[in-house]
Design a protein around this motif. Structure first.
Motif, short mmCIF file in Angstrom:
data_model
loop_
_atom_site.label_atom_id
_atom_site.label_comp_id
_atom_site.label_asym_id
_atom_site.label_seq_id
_atom_site.Cartn_x
_atom_site.Cartn_y
_atom_site.Cartn_z
N ALA A 42 0.94 -1.17 0.10
CA ALA A 42 0.06 0.20 -0.03
C ALA A 42 0.85 1.25 -0.10
O ALA A 42 0.70 2.25 -0.92
N LEU A 43 1.93 1.17 0.74
CA LEU A 43 2.79 2.41 0.70
C LEU A 43 3.65 2.66 -0.54
O LEU A 43 3.83 3.67 -1.06
N HIS A 44 3.95 1.40 -1.13
CA HIS A 44 4.51 1.44 -2.50
C HIS A 44 3.75 2.15 -3.44
O HIS A 44 4.26 2.96 -4.20
N LEU A 45 2.33 1.66 -3.31
CA LEU A 45 1.26 2.35 -4.34
C LEU A 45 1.28 3.74 -4.17
O LEU A 45 1.16 4.50 -4.90
N SER A 46 1.29 3.99 -2.78
CA SER A 46 1.26 5.62 -2.46
C SER A 46 2.31 6.28 -2.89
O SER A 46 2.11 7.36 -3.42
N LEU A 47 3.38 5.86 -2.77
CA LEU A 47 4.50 6.59 -2.98
C LEU A 47 4.50 6.77 -4.72
O LEU A 47 4.97 7.96 -5.25
N ARG A 48 4.23 5.82 -5.39
CA ARG A 48 4.06 5.82 -6.77
C ARG A 48 2.91 7.07 -7.19
O ARG A 48 3.03 7.74 -8.32
N LEU A 49 1.91 6.98 -6.57
CA LEU A 49 0.79 7.90 -6.90
C LEU A 49 1.06 9.32 -6.42
O LEU A 49 0.70 10.20 -7.10
N ALA A 50 2.33 9.44 -5.73
CA ALA A 50 2.44 10.68 -4.99
C ALA A 50 3.76 11.09 -6.25
O ALA A 50 4.46 12.27 -6.03
N GLY A 51 4.12 10.40 -7.09
CA GLY A 51 5.23 10.50 -8.17
C GLY A 51 6.53 10.45 -7.72
O GLY A 51 7.52 11.13 -8.41
N VAL A 52 6.73 9.64 -6.66
CA VAL A 52 8.00 9.47 -6.30
C VAL A 52 8.89 8.41 -7.13
O VAL A 52 8.11 7.28 -7.64
N THR A 53 10.03 8.59 -7.56
CA THR A 53 10.39 7.87 -8.37
C THR A 53 12.04 7.73 -7.98
O THR A 53 12.45 8.41 -7.04
N GLN A 54 12.85 6.81 -8.96
CA GLN A 54 14.26 6.79 -8.57
C GLN A 54 14.93 8.04 -8.39
O GLN A 54 14.83 8.91 -9.48
#
Length: 168
Positions: free
Chosen positions: A57-69
């Motif tokens: 869920a946190l991984h998905l949240s980070l992706r939705l927040a635009g966090v990338t490498q």
């Protein structure tokens, strides 16, 4: 007496287990949809999505927040390692913010200090999000932390694994 070490398993869960296991669907299907519908009702929110773990869920949240490498996320070390593994799994860098010793959670002040340290709000800043971890049913100063995040233009992700059912 409350037994702190033996997981409570209601009889209905035990009797329905074979039905679920033989349905062919353990992580999706009719039972998951039923569970999500019941959660929607319980939470009074039609937008409920379940995942296999809080880390997912946190991984998905980070992706939705635009966090990338290469990005950075303000977080706390006062949590299960899984909270911050979601940051490193994306290839982002966790930046530790201090917690209030009275409640063990981030504060608006410690978040702002970490954001300033990381150069948030400056051109080219890699800080994309803050993860606020709730403790023991306490939501902490979410509204105040959110105000700081908004001022710096970063997303606020709330890890409420320990606050399920709390009302905000």
């Amino acid at each position: 007496m409350i037994n702190l070490f033996k997981v409570h398993m209601p009889e209905t869960a035990v009797t329905r287990m074979p039905e679920v296991l033989t349905s062919g669907y353990i992580a999706e299907g009719d039972y998951v949809r039923l569970f999500e519908r019941r959660l929607q009702k319980f939470m009074n929110n039609p937008k409920v999505l379940t995942t296999n773990s809080c880390t997912s869920a946190l991984h998905l949240s980070l992706r939705l927040a635009g966090v990338t490498q290469g990005d950075a996320v303000i977080t706390t070390s006062m949590t299960c390692v899984a909270t911050n593994v979601s940051i490193t799994n994306i290839g982002a860098t966790p930046i530790w913010a201090d917690v209030d010793p009275d409640h063990g959670m981030l504060t608006p002040n410690t978040v702002e200090q970490a954001l300033k340290f990381a150069g948030a709000g400056m051109p080219g800043s890699k800080v994309k999000a803050v993860i606020h971890v709730c403790w023991g049913g306490d939501l902490g100063p979410i509204e105040e932390v959110y105000a700081v995040c908004k001022r710096y233009g970063v997303k606020l992700i709330i890890d409420a694994a320990q606050a399920f059912g709390a009302i905000y």
